[in-house]
Design a protein around this motif. Sequence first.
Motif, PDB file in Angstrom:
ATOM      1  N   ASP A 219       0.837  -1.212   0.000  1.00  0.00           N
ATOM      2  CA  ASP A 219       0.000   0.000   0.000  1.00  0.00           C
ATOM      3  C   ASP A 219       0.868   1.256   0.000  1.00  0.00           C
ATOM      4  N   VAL A 220       2.019   1.202   0.668  1.00  0.00           N
ATOM      5  CA  VAL A 220       2.959   2.328   0.617  1.00  0.00           C
ATOM      6  C   VAL A 220       3.424   2.558  -0.821  1.00  0.00           C
ATOM      7  N   VAL A 221       3.761   1.466  -1.516  1.00  0.00           N
ATOM      8  CA  VAL A 221       4.149   1.574  -2.924  1.00  0.00           C
ATOM      9  C   VAL A 221       2.994   2.146  -3.738  1.00  0.00           C
ATOM     10  N   GLY A 222       1.774   1.723  -3.429  1.00  0.00           N
ATOM     11  CA  GLY A 222       0.611   2.241  -4.140  1.00  0.00           C
ATOM     12  C   GLY A 222       0.441   3.737  -3.960  1.00  0.00           C
ATOM     13  N   CYS A 223       0.626   4.224  -2.744  1.00  0.00           N
ATOM     14  CA  CYS A 223       0.547   5.676  -2.507  1.00  0.00           C
ATOM     15  C   CYS A 223       1.597   6.426  -3.327  1.00  0.00           C
ATOM     16  N   LEU A 224       2.805   5.874  -3.383  1.00  0.00           N
ATOM     17  CA  LEU A 224       3.893   6.551  -4.106  1.00  0.00           C
ATOM     18  C   LEU A 224       3.702   6.498  -5.620  1.00  0.00           C
ATOM     19  N   GLU A 225       2.845   5.611  -6.094  1.00  0.00           N
ATOM     20  CA  GLU A 225       2.560   5.556  -7.537  1.00  0.00           C
ATOM     21  C   GLU A 225       1.838   6.817  -8.020  1.00  0.00           C
ATOM     22  N   ASN A 226       1.044   7.428  -7.146  1.00  0.00           N
ATOM     23  CA  ASN A 226       0.158   8.526  -7.545  1.00  0.00           C
ATOM     24  C   ASN A 226       0.822   9.887  -7.342  1.00  0.00           C
ATOM     25  N   ASP A 227       1.913  10.087  -8.035  1.00  0.00           N
ATOM     26  CA  ASP A 227       2.654  11.342  -7.954  1.00  0.00           C
ATOM     27  C   ASP A 227       1.884  12.434  -8.701  1.00  0.00           C
ATOM     28  N   PRO A 228       1.538  13.546  -8.026  1.00  0.00           N
ATOM     29  CA  PRO A 228       0.798  14.621  -8.714  1.00  0.00           C
ATOM     30  C   PRO A 228       1.565  15.210  -9.900  1.00  0.00           C
ATOM     31  N   ALA A 229       2.883  15.058  -9.902  1.00  0.00           N
ATOM     32  CA  ALA A 229       3.684  15.630 -10.990  1.00  0.00           C
ATOM     33  C   ALA A 229       3.615  14.802 -12.264  1.00  0.00           C
ATOM     34  N   PRO A 231       1.487  12.658 -15.267  1.00  0.00           N
ATOM     35  CA  PRO A 231       0.150  12.663 -15.889  1.00  0.00           C
ATOM     36  C   PRO A 231      -0.656  11.416 -15.556  1.00  0.00           C
ATOM     37  N   GLN A 232       0.022  10.277 -15.422  1.00  0.00           N
ATOM     38  CA  GLN A 232      -0.643   9.023 -15.104  1.00  0.00           C
ATOM     39  C   GLN A 232       0.144   8.291 -14.016  1.00  0.00           C
ATOM     40  N   PRO A 233      -0.547   7.566 -13.145  1.00  0.00           N
ATOM     41  CA  PRO A 233       0.183   6.805 -12.107  1.00  0.00           C
ATOM     42  C   PRO A 233       1.053   5.718 -12.732  1.00  0.00           C
ATOM     43  N   LYS A 234       2.188   5.457 -12.118  1.00  0.00           N
ATOM     44  CA  LYS A 234       3.063   4.360 -12.540  1.00  0.00           C
ATOM     45  C   LYS A 234       2.575   3.045 -11.921  1.00  0.00           C
ATOM     46  N   LYS A 235       2.778   1.949 -12.631  1.00  0.00           N
ATOM     47  CA  LYS A 235       2.277   0.652 -12.162  1.00  0.00           C
ATOM     48  C   LYS A 235       3.400  -0.149 -11.500  1.00  0.00           C
ATOM     49  N   HIS A 236       3.913   0.361 -10.406  1.00  0.00           N
ATOM     50  CA  HIS A 236       5.036  -0.294  -9.729  1.00  0.00           C
ATOM     51  C   HIS A 236       4.599  -1.592  -9.050  1.00  0.00           C
ATOM     52  N   ARG A 237       3.418  -1.620  -8.469  1.00  0.00           N
ATOM     53  CA  ARG A 237       2.957  -2.843  -7.808  1.00  0.00           C
ATOM     54  C   ARG A 237       2.762  -3.972  -8.811  1.00  0.00           C
ATOM     55  N   GLU A 238       2.246  -3.613  -9.965  1.00  0.00           N
ATOM     56  CA  GLU A 238       2.062  -4.624 -11.006  1.00  0.00           C
ATOM     57  C   GLU A 238       3.405  -5.180 -11.455  1.00  0.00           C
ATOM     58  N   PHE A 239       4.389  -4.303 -11.588  1.00  0.00           N
ATOM     59  CA  PHE A 239       5.727  -4.748 -11.985  1.00  0.00           C
ATOM     60  C   PHE A 239       6.326  -5.671 -10.923  1.00  0.00           C
ATOM     61  N   MET A 240       6.213  -5.285  -9.662  1.00  0.00           N
ATOM     62  CA  MET A 240       6.811  -6.073  -8.584  1.00  0.00           C
ATOM     63  C   MET A 240       6.111  -7.415  -8.416  1.00  0.00           C
ATOM     64  N   ALA A 241       4.819  -7.464  -8.697  1.00  0.00           N
ATOM     65  CA  ALA A 241       4.060  -8.701  -8.490  1.00  0.00           C
ATOM     66  C   ALA A 241       4.156  -9.658  -9.665  1.00  0.00           C
TER      67      ALA A 241
END
Length: 715
Positions: A219-229, A231-241
């Motif tokens: 969930d911490v990784v999920g929060c960090l995916e949603n960077d306001p800077a 345009p679209q969130p990065k899919k880091h959890r999907e990559f790690m899983a």
Amino acid sequence: MAYPQLAVRVSVMNGEGLWECIGTGQVSTIYIERLESVCLLVQSEMDGSVMLESKIEPETLYRKKQGTIIVWSEAENFRIALTFQDPEGCQEIWEEICQAQGKDPTAEDTRDILDESEQYDDMLETVEPFEPPICELSTITHLANFFNSFFVSPTRKERLALILESGSYIKKLLQLFQICESLDNTEGLHHLHNIVKGILFLDKTPLFEIMFSDECIMDVVGCLENDPALPQPKKHREFMAQSVKFKEIIPIANSELRQKIHQTYRIQYIHDILLPTPSIFEDNLLPSLTNFILFNKIEIVNMLQEDDVYLSEVFARLKDNNTDDEKKCELLLLFKEFCEFSQTLYPQSKDELLKRLVNRGVLCALKILMRMDNFQIKTIATTIFAYLVEYSPCVIRQFAMNEAHEDKDDELLINIVIEQMICDTDPELAGAVNLVEPLRSLLDTETMLVSVYEFERIKFLNFFYKYCINNLAAPLLSSTAKELDDGLDGNKSCPSAVRFMREILRVKDEQYNNYIIQGNLFEPVVNAFLANGARYNILNSAILDLFEYISVQNVKCLVAHVVEKFYKSFESIEYVQTFKNLKIKYEQEKDRLNRAEALHSALYGDSKAMEVEKKKCFFRNISEVVMPPMENIPEGDENFMEAKSTKENEDNTDFAKRTSSGVFLFSSFFSDGAGDGMSSSHSNSVASIVDYPDDNNKEEDEEKTSPSKKPHFSS
């Protein structure tokens, strides 16, 4: 007129200059007829009594700080601070103060106020923090303002960390993240990104323990995916899983170890990918996070080395001929990562770890792997060997000496390393370069133990010169053994070999001198000089300088050896006085001994005894040649070696203090083109045969006392 009351905490500065909280209550601005002015009124939340009644004077200096603090001074050394629960309440009271004073409410800085920032930080150390707002979707904007007000001050960050250490609040924030994500609430996700990132930058280990637990880390990784800077969130959890697979080359039975490996990978991913690059110019170095990762790696190393089965199985498969190359490569990469983790251990722990690894067969496995034709396997094995030497050269030396009693010379670890260094097939010589430093470390006498009970330096050097030096010197010997022709002057191998020999003499070590005499090592030098003929070139200069050094230093054993064995070859040389001076010194020594014999005979009349003494004195150093070679010295004869070491310390400067690297074999002492300044053999001036840039200071005293060192050239 009374205004709505707002929750506030009141603090005052005591006589010692420290802030003290006097209580909490409700604040409002109200006109008090008795004072004929608008005042700040704070009533206790406990009983409604008046805690503060402060007249807003036109000349009173107020300051609004961090959006939630209002500070002012009513008298010298009497300062008051109001801390609001939220920025909106603070702004409301601030506007009323500014209206009463007739000032602009958008201005937050008062020029003449006294060092409020420092006192404010002191105040926060003594004031209990407010409870953070409730984690609900409706209060998420309020949550963001609350955390932002704490992220701007070091002292407030400390107070915020204390609030969050209970653990429950961070988990509530992450539950709110799940709600926002399920509702696709972009604004809320952006706020939570900033909040979670700010908590990470508090850099507190207790908070990391909560956030990096199995329950929270994704969930911490999920929060960090949603960077306001972005345009679209990065899919880091999907990559790690999905993309990253944990491959157990050898199954890990310890579940705690497996969990620690997973956690360390994810934290390293957050540190390297999701957080900004650390910079000394910004507040993002995160030393506690770095240490958290480091200690995780130490735990992994300790768990693995305590597992008697796991590493033994790794080495057994590496040595097994039935293991295919791909599997061996995977096993090596696994062990290489283990070695990288081990870099974090303390030196003593590294030494103990290496001893365990040696006992389990790591060096025996590397001997096989470094000789394989597979370039990738050989490269990884070389890198691992370098790691192990760095851990503890002493342990590697002991292994090398022990195997000399069991294996053939070409199967010895050091000889395999030398072989791989010399026979590297890589055009860039990457393998050779990687092996030079470990070999240099093993030969570094500064790291060798010398004590009453452990003569590691003597034992290892004896071993090395007996079993390994021939392999290391083979390329040099093969170069200098080639037929000398007109192109000899252009071949730098020959002059370099002579210069190398000259540096050996400059060490002033009797063992080296004896070794030279034993092996008749001057013979190829003399042959090269004679084959070079009348050509006056770099080779000629280097050889002349070698013998000139022997003459000037008057190394008696070498003077006698050169004159007795080679003087006839040099007798016709007239353009330098070097060889005649050697002959003169030889004769002078003989004459001195003859006179000593005559004196002894006159005094004692025992010519036979004098003859014996004469031979003992004159050939004292030469007699060392017929002693057993230094590699044959019994390892247990420590009294002999200790006595010899004491004598050398009295007579000579320690070799280790003479070279920057500690080992002369890998030091460069000479510059290209030495001797180029002497183009004529008919000069009447005094000239140095070869210019050694590094000899100017070390031999300055020698030049003052020995003017004959620089020979005259006859016309």
